[in-house]
Write an enzyme that holds these catalytic residues in place. Structure first.
Site, PDB file in Angstrom:
ATOM      1  N   GLU A  44       1.871  -6.771  10.024  1.00  0.00           N
ATOM      2  CA  GLU A  44       1.149  -4.706  10.310  1.00  0.00           C
ATOM      3  C   GLU A  44       2.194  -4.437  11.214  1.00  0.00           C
ATOM      4  OE1 GLU A  44      -0.921  -3.981   9.064  1.00  0.00           O
ATOM      5  OE2 GLU A  44      -2.314  -5.146   7.873  1.00  0.00           O
TER       6      GLU A  44
ATOM      7  N   HIS B 281       0.936  -1.232  -0.472  1.00  0.00           N
ATOM      8  CA  HIS B 281      -0.020   0.011  -0.234  1.00  0.00           C
ATOM      9  C   HIS B 281       1.197   1.240  -0.266  1.00  0.00           C
ATOM     10  CE1 HIS B 281      -3.192  -2.597   1.640  1.00  0.00           C
ATOM     11  NE2 HIS B 281      -3.386  -2.653   0.803  1.00  0.00           N
ATOM     12  N   GLY B 282       0.686   2.015  -0.747  1.00  0.00           N
ATOM     13  CA  GLY B 282       1.452   3.211  -1.462  1.00  0.00           C
ATOM     14  C   GLY B 282       1.430   3.705   0.129  1.00  0.00           C
ATOM     15  N   ASP B 283       0.644   4.125   1.222  1.00  0.00           N
ATOM     16  CA  ASP B 283       0.724   4.822   1.893  1.00  0.00           C
ATOM     17  C   ASP B 283       1.291   4.501   3.470  1.00  0.00           C
ATOM     18  OD1 ASP B 283      -1.579   3.234   2.007  1.00  0.00           O
ATOM     19  OD2 ASP B 283      -2.797   5.339   3.294  1.00  0.00           O
TER      20      ASP B 283
HETATM   21 ZN   LIG Z   1      -1.997  -2.076   3.837  1.00  0.00          ZN
END
Ligand SMILES: [Zn+2]
Ligand SMILES: *[C@@H]1O[C@H](CO)[C@@H](O)[C@H](O)[C@H]1NC(C)=O
Ligand SMILES: *[C@@H]1O[C@H](CO)[C@@H](O)[C@H](O)[C@H]1NC(C)=O
Length: 488
Positions: free
Chosen positions: A303, A120-122
């Protein structure tokens, strides 16, 4: 009236906040969370969110700086690394990978592990930690036992950014604004089955997994602190625990990460700092399940920080928090599980057989060239390991697996019953020269036609020989005569 308006406004805000928060981690229908409203004030509009990320990007590597870091690394650590690209992003940026091994780019009978960052880019923490990890391994080879173990016994492939376009745009999706962790074919629903509609970044990963047989992998995300394992989705789309055949193995692997982390295992939200994906919130078209189903690769979704895009001065601390986890998860490719090679009994050649554990509906493949296999399993348990190959008799053995890895080699007897004779590989088979195979097979062929052809060839040769003798004889005669007389 004013009160009604304020209430409506608050309701709108909380809806906004929940949709923002749902995009925090893997995405999806994540339910309300105590921290959701807290973060709200800073995310009133998409524009201010991007402004904030632009400000935070200070101190993070830009895409060109990442490329520079790669070439600097390649230059400094060329003895233990190889740089390659698996494809390009929508905007044409190469998806750079560094392979770390004492024999980079050389196939060996060793497990391969991959890290994929910045899906995910962010969520850019992973891409920074990847470079720190690579450099740490390089600096500590032959100094730190864990670094040496990994470099000598594993082929570690690191893709710091799967989504460089999204990073540039400060957003989750790629340049086409597609969430790459929803773009893979799904096991339960016929989404993303159109090959042409698939994003180039997704296609690059899928091609990569055809080229290299990975034992396990981890993709790095941000927005929570938990090690997430398959399955990610449920058949009825409800949020509930939905374990894959290797649930025990995955719980173990996820725990290796969370227990080695500074405080992931002390989570109050997730027991032990690990979670089944579907139990957290169902995701469809994710990369993790696809890896396990289609590539024999045990993938975790990690995460690694509550804050998706923390200030860059926190990166060093985040590296310290995650360092042992990253090293231990890679080292567990050799320190745990069952490993071995599979050979044929008749001539000892390597067999790319399937390895199955009784009671677990899943099989892994030994590699084509060395027939080495690496079966990750939860420790402290009894297992029955089975090796199967068409044309050979299956073999099984009971093992008691402790904390450490166990080696089990298999030697399979050819199955001479007519039914499976066809698929059995003859001893003359060599994986390096297929041409040789055909030649060797023709010669001992017992067929009548072959003998006939052979006889004809002999007769032809004999005829040629005789003719040559006659011609030679004539020439000889001619040579004895003066040159002029040659004209006949
Ligand atoms: Zn993600
Ligand atoms: C882990 O530590 C960080 C930094 O001290 C803190 O922000 C976070 O809340 C902690 N998380 C857990 C699960 O203890
Ligand atoms: C084993 O898994 C396959 C899918 O990989 C499934 O089709 C099959 O029904 C499963 N078998 C059992 C006995 O669960």
């Amino acid at each position: 009236m004013k009160l009604v308006f304020s209430l409506l406004f608050l309701l709108l805000l909380s809806l906004l906040s929940s949709s923002f928060h749902s995009a925090v981690a893997r995405g999806g229908e994540r339910s309300f969370n105590s921290s959701g409203s807290f973060r709200l004030s800073r995310r009133l509009s998409a524009e201010s969110y991007i402004d904030k990320l632009n400000r935070l990007a200070d101190g993070y590597m830009s895409n060109s700086e990442l490329e520079e870091a790669f070439s600097a690394f390649a230059h400094r650590c060329s003895n233990i690394s190889r740089i390659y690209s698996i494809g390009e992003s929508v905007n044409g940026l190469p998806l750079w990978v560094v392979e770390i091994s004492d024999k980079p780019g050389v196939e060996e009978a060793e497990p391969a592990f991959k890290f994929v960052g910045n899906v995910h880019g962010d969520e850019p923490v992973g891409r920074e930690l990847m470079l720190l990890l690579a450099n740490w391994l390089c600096d500590n080879y032959h100094i730190d036992p864990l670094a040496t173990l990994i470099i000598d016994n594993v082929h570690l492939h690191i893709l710091p950014s799967m989504n460089p376009d999204g990073f540039e745009l400060r957003r989750r999706g790629n340049a086409n604004n597609i969430d790459l962790n929803r773009d893979f074919p799904d096991q339960l629903f016929p989404i993303n089955d159109d090959v042409d509609a698939r994003q180039p970044e997704t296609q690059a990963i899928m091609r990569w997994l055809k080229d290299i047989q990975f034992t396990a992998s981890a993709s790095l995300h941000g927005g929570a602190l938990v090690a997430n394992y398959p399955w990610d989705g449920t058949p009825d789309k409800r949020k509930s625990y939905y374990g894959c055949p290797d649930d025990e193995t995955f719980r173990f692997l996820a725990s290796v990460y969370s227990r080695s982390h500074y405080n992931m295992s002390r989570s109050t939200e997730f027991v032990g700092g690990i979670t089944n994906g579907a139990f957290w919130y169902p995701v469809y078209g994710g990369m993790q399940d696809w890896n396990y189903i289609h590539a024999g690769c045990f993938e975790l979704t990690l995460e690694i920080s509550d804050d998706k895009w923390p200030p860059s001065n926190e990166l060093h601390t985040l590296w310290e928090y995650n360092k042992m986890s990253m090293l231990n998860i890679v080292a567990s490719m050799v320190k745990t599980g069952v490993h071995g090679r599979i050979f044929s009994a008749d001539c000892g050649k390597p067999l790319p057989a399937s390895v199955i554990i009784k009671g677990i509906n899943y099989s892994i493949q030994a590699t084509e060239s060395f027939a080495n296999y690496h079966r990750l399993l939860a420790p402290d348990n009894k297992y029955e390991v089975v090796a199967e190959m068409p044309g050979y008799k299956s073999k099984s053995t009971h093992i008691i697996l402790g904390e450490d890895a166990t080696t089990v080699d298999f030697i399979l007897e050819p199955d001479l019953s007519s039914k499976s004779k066809i698929s059995r590989r003859g001893c003359d088979f060599r994986y390096d020269t297929e041409r040789k195979l055909k030649m060797v097979q023709i010669l001992p062929g017992p067929k009548l036609e072959l003998y006939l052809i052979f006889t004809l060839i002999i007769m032809f040769l004999f005829f040629l020989f005789k003719r040559r003798v006659i011609v030679n004889y004539l020439n000889h005669r001619r040579n004895t005569t003066p040159k002029r007389s040659i004209v006949v």
